[in-house]
Design a protein around this motif. Structure first.
Motif, PDB file in Angstrom:
ATOM      1  N   ILE A 163       0.838  -1.216   0.000  1.00 32.72           N
ATOM      2  CA  ILE A 163       0.000   0.000   0.000  1.00 32.72           C
ATOM      3  C   ILE A 163       0.869   1.262   0.000  1.00 32.72           C
ATOM      4  CG2 ILE A 163      -1.749   1.328   1.272  1.00 32.72           C
ATOM      5  CD1 ILE A 163      -2.880  -1.398   2.255  1.00 32.72           C
TER       6      ILE A 163
ATOM      7  N   PHE B 166      -5.005  -3.170  -1.352  1.00 28.94           N
ATOM      8  CA  PHE B 166      -6.082  -3.197  -0.356  1.00 28.94           C
ATOM      9  C   PHE B 166      -6.854  -4.520  -0.457  1.00 28.94           C
ATOM     10  CE2 PHE B 166      -5.432   1.425   0.119  1.00 28.94           C
ATOM     11  CZ  PHE B 166      -5.551   1.543   1.495  1.00 28.94           C
TER      12      PHE B 166
ATOM     13  N   THR C 123      -4.081   4.221   5.718  1.00 23.83           N
ATOM     14  CA  THR C 123      -5.335   4.356   4.965  1.00 23.83           C
ATOM     15  C   THR C 123      -5.877   5.782   5.069  1.00 23.83           C
ATOM     16  OG1 THR C 123      -5.846   2.030   5.326  1.00 23.83           O
ATOM     17  CG2 THR C 123      -7.689   3.446   4.739  1.00 23.83           C
TER      18      THR C 123
ATOM     19  N   PRO D 297     -10.537   3.479  -0.959  1.00 23.26           N
ATOM     20  CA  PRO D 297     -10.414   2.039  -0.653  1.00 23.26           C
ATOM     21  C   PRO D 297     -11.337   1.589   0.474  1.00 23.26           C
ATOM     22  CG  PRO D 297      -8.486   3.257   0.133  1.00 23.26           C
ATOM     23  CD  PRO D 297      -9.274   4.198  -0.700  1.00 23.26           C
TER      24      PRO D 297
END
Lengths: 220, 220
Positions: free
Chosen positions: B101, B133, B162, B179
């Motif tokens: 990520i 993800f 995130t 996401p």
């Protein structure tokens, strides 16, 4: 418990070496579905990489995670130092291997052919490689192993990757110094090569990696 | 024990959140020598990055290594699941955060300005981000947290990164889907935001990151 992968990969060799220093017999198996990109394999490890461990029907990817699981479940002999700071340093050497050393393998591998070589990319990789091995040296203790007088996780991570880097540097004749020539890493390399568990896995990994390199060279 | 770093970094926020769920008070300090590139700081962490922990006069870099050290030494409340496979999955979510990520943040961040945007690089990053993800979703259990009903290391790693990705996607208007809109990550995001420990660190991290983004925007 089933370990999938080929010993030509330094990440697979890491897990095999870690199992060995813990006294666990963990033979290698072919990937289910015949490939690490097969649907069967991707169910176990969505990243589609080796090594992958199957345990209790579940899959685990990433060599460091697999070693952590082995350490948690196979408690007869520890593969990490007892002191928490020493343990952390052993883990840190593994992380430096993955984040800083292994990152430079790609640019070198893509430039093996002198006729098609990107000299600037090779020079940059050489500088980063020297820096990264310097990080490892600073984090390692007096040794002779990464942390103390016996091999632990950090050695199992650093040794196969260092072996691969040495082979790539020698084959490519990049003019980049062998990282194990510095005083601390020279002592360390002698210790891992001379250790029965580490040395035997290094020898098998070298043989598998040489075969892989020959295949690659034949394709060019 | 002294933790160095700024809460604008998702890696620093990870350690602060992990300390919080373990019930440890671990305040942030300014880097010795005034900068993470100062000679004093580089003695503690040769990589010159934050967070860095000073413990017993020794330095430890890399957020995951620091969390591991806290887990080993601050044993009142665990920050990892009890079951070895669950522990491994929590670690694996942290590793997916770092390896798959976080790798996509750079290309997006370099292309924030629509007038100077490399559309192909943004598209590639969007695709890799969705894949990464997806890896996390497959590895996570039914939840609502990464593994089970309480936050563990995996949540502390995935949540601040995130949060940062969501902010960058919104600010850049890249046309890449948030996401946390997928069913599993939506449930997860609600759980971490709603958790007293995780939520409070996420709020402080968001404030610090917003201030950092404003500084960056002013430079363009």
């Amino acid at each position: 418990m089933k370990l999938y992968g080929s010993l030509a990969s330094p990440y697979v060799a890491r897990v095999v070496m870690f199992a060995k220093i813990k006294g666990i017999d963990l033979p290698l198996h072919e990937a289910p579905g015949g490939s690490i990109k097969s649907p069967e394999f991707l169910k176990l490890n969505p990243m589609g990489k080796m090594p992958t461990l199957e345990a209790n029907g579940q899959g685990l990817g990433e060599s460091t995670i697999i070693c952590g699981y082995l350490e948690d479940t196979q408690t007869a002999k520890s593969g990490l130092p007892k002191d928490p700071l020493d343990r952390a340093r052993s883990h840190l050497v593994a992380r430096i291997t993955d984040l800083y050393i292994a990152q430079q393998v790609g640019p070198l591998f893509r430039n093996m052919n002198p006729a098609k070589r990107d000299a600037a990319a090779v020079e940059a990789a050489g500088k980063e490689l020297a820096k990264a091995f310097g990080y490892a040296e600073q984090v390692m203790g007096p040794g002779p192993f990464c942390v103390g007088s016996a091999p632990t996780l950090g050695d199992c991570a650093l040794a196969p990757t260092t072996a691969m880097v040495r082979k790539i540097l020698a084959a490519g004749q990049f003019g980049i110094a062998d990282p194990t020539q510095g005083p601390r890493l020279k002592t360390w390399w002698k210790a891992v090569e001379g250790n029965a568990d580490c040395g035997s896995v290094l020898a098998s990994h070298a043989e598998a990696f040489d075969a892989f390199m020959k295949q690659m060279a034949a394709r060019r």
